[in-house]
Design an enzyme around this catalytic site. Structure first.
Site, PDB file in Angstrom:
ATOM      1  N   ASP A  64       0.796  -0.613  -0.275  1.00  0.00           N
ATOM      2  CA  ASP A  64      -0.203   0.044  -0.166  1.00  0.00           C
ATOM      3  C   ASP A  64       1.204   1.281  -0.251  1.00  0.00           C
ATOM      4  OD1 ASP A  64      -2.964  -1.016   0.597  1.00  0.00           O
ATOM      5  OD2 ASP A  64      -2.503  -1.705   2.011  1.00  0.00           O
ATOM      6  N   LYS A 163      -8.469   1.061  -6.884  1.00  0.00           N
ATOM      7  CA  LYS A 163      -9.407   0.745  -4.906  1.00  0.00           C
ATOM      8  C   LYS A 163     -10.634   1.763  -4.308  1.00  0.00           C
ATOM      9  CE  LYS A 163      -5.696   1.488  -2.159  1.00  0.00           C
ATOM     10  NZ  LYS A 163      -4.611   0.985  -1.643  1.00  0.00           N
ATOM     11  N   HIS A 164     -11.815   1.598  -3.972  1.00  0.00           N
ATOM     12  CA  HIS A 164     -12.540   0.188  -3.873  1.00  0.00           C
ATOM     13  C   HIS A 164     -13.240   0.167  -4.181  1.00  0.00           C
ATOM     14  CE1 HIS A 164      -9.299   1.773  -0.374  1.00  0.00           C
ATOM     15  NE2 HIS A 164      -9.356   1.025  -0.210  1.00  0.00           N
ATOM     16  N   HIS A 176     -12.453  -0.741   8.397  1.00  0.00           N
ATOM     17  CA  HIS A 176     -11.464  -1.642   9.055  1.00  0.00           C
ATOM     18  C   HIS A 176     -11.986  -2.038  10.461  1.00  0.00           C
ATOM     19  CE1 HIS A 176      -8.824   0.621   5.738  1.00  0.00           C
ATOM     20  NE2 HIS A 176      -7.961  -0.626   6.550  1.00  0.00           N
ATOM     21  N   ASP A 250     -10.383  -7.015  -0.307  1.00  0.00           N
ATOM     22  CA  ASP A 250      -9.669  -6.428   0.907  1.00  0.00           C
ATOM     23  C   ASP A 250      -9.535  -7.723   1.786  1.00  0.00           C
ATOM     24  OD1 ASP A 250      -8.764  -3.949   1.903  1.00  0.00           O
ATOM     25  OD2 ASP A 250     -10.340  -2.729   2.207  1.00  0.00           O
TER      26      ASP A 250
END
Length: 338
Positions: A64, A163-164, A176, A250
């Site tokens: 990332d 993404k996403h 998250h 993800d």
């Protein structure tokens, strides 16, 4: 040995003997590195070499590295790249030059798949987990700069991961931590899909990877988030958007996925993802993930090879000093006339 359809994290700055033993039993398709895995350029280069010794010479190693808040490679050993939002309304060449510079830093270490650009919209009132990671709130501007970012990464020798998909910009909570639910209707969601659709055209985005959003879009599937929704992947991502490149989930260890399935890896692949991503690097968790994950499918392997071929065809010999001068001059011009 056919690898499992998984990309996994590792624990530290070297490949542990226990990880080697695990990968020899259940080999993942690739790996992803985080800050916990990064110390110096020499160390990262050695770690990438060790991973490929176990996983194969062309095994993808992801990172990332967007710039701004999301960057695993940081000073003092690597440049501090700006966030995507800084490039809004700037010439596309500024974004392309920046992405090329960023990609060169990754490629020289052996990191060949960069999880960027973010094609989500930067929408007012949404959770700031996206925020300045996004180029703009305007789909056409996101598509314009996203395409430049893709060109820059590919010519540096990296495979981009957009993404996403199909769009994280409307989320009101951080995926998250928990599962976002988006209540927007199909007509409204067309704006979120537009940048992904633009980059998929005209060849289906075969040179790209795309990462799914752990979001439940009520207008697309009232029960399941995109990562686990066969209907969303088939009808929207592969259908309406037209994306035919590598589709990676993800991180399955994120809070958004907690409790949704006892067999997350298998459910992710069954829904239509090519690869399941698991990032914790905790050995027992990685072992459970790999044991439960199906083997890499033939079509997924072909998609991975097509992305690599497109990157190799686009790769160029480049002058980093000149690229930095171009980027900085164009951004300064944008600031001067803002």
């Amino acid at each position: 040995m056919t690898p499992r359809a998984a990309i996994v994290g590792i624990a530290g700055t070297t490949l542990a003997a226990e990880e080697v033993a695990l990968f020899r039993r259940w080999r993942p398709a690739g790996a992803i590195l985080f800050r916990r895995n990064v110390e110096t350029p020499a160390q990262v280069t050695a770690l990438c070499a060790a991973l490929r010794e176990e996983l194969g010479a062309e095994a993808p190693i992801l990172v990332d590295q967007e710039g701004g808040r999301v960057a695993r490679l940081r000073p003092p050993h690597w440049p501090d790249f700006p966030p995507a939002a800084l490039f809004e309304d700037a010439p596309a060449m500024a974004a392309e030059a920046n992405a090329t510079l960023l990609g060169l830093e990754c490629a020289r270490l052996g990191l060949d798949v960069v999880c960027a650009p973010v094609l989500d919209l930067r929408l007012p009132g949404a959770h700031q987990i996206i925020g300045d990671r996004a180029f703009s709130d305007q789909p056409a501007e996101v598509a314009r700069l996203g395409a430049a970012w893709v060109r820059g990464l590919q010519q540096a020798g990296c495979i981009p991961v957009v993404k996403h998909i199909p769009g994280h910009g409307r989320a009101q909570v951080d995926s998250h931590e928990s599962l976002p639910r988006v209540a927007a209707d199909r007509a409204t969601l067309a704006a979120d899909l537009a940048p992904f659709r633009a980059l998929a055209a005209p060849d289906g985005g075969v040179g790209l990877w795309a990462m799914t959003a752990h979001i439940l879009y009520e207008a697309l599937d009232a029960a399941l988030p995109a990562t686990l929704s066969a209907g969303t992947i088939r009808d929207v991502i592969r259908g309406e958007i037209g994306f035919d490149g590598v589709l990676v989930s993800d991180d399955l260890a994120m809070g958004a996925m907690a409790g949704l399935s006892k067999e997350l890896p298998a459910a992710t692949i069954a829904a239509g993802c090519d690869l399941a991503l698991h990032c914790t690097g905790v050995l027992a968790e990685t072992a459970s993930l790999l044991e439960a994950c199906p083997a890499l499918g033939t079509r997924a392997a072909h998609r991975m090879q097509a992305a690599r071929d497109a990157m190799l065809a686009a790769r160029k010999a480049l002058n980093p000093v000149l690229l930095a001068e171009i980027r900085d001059r164009l951004l300064a011009t944008k600031t001067a006339f803002a």
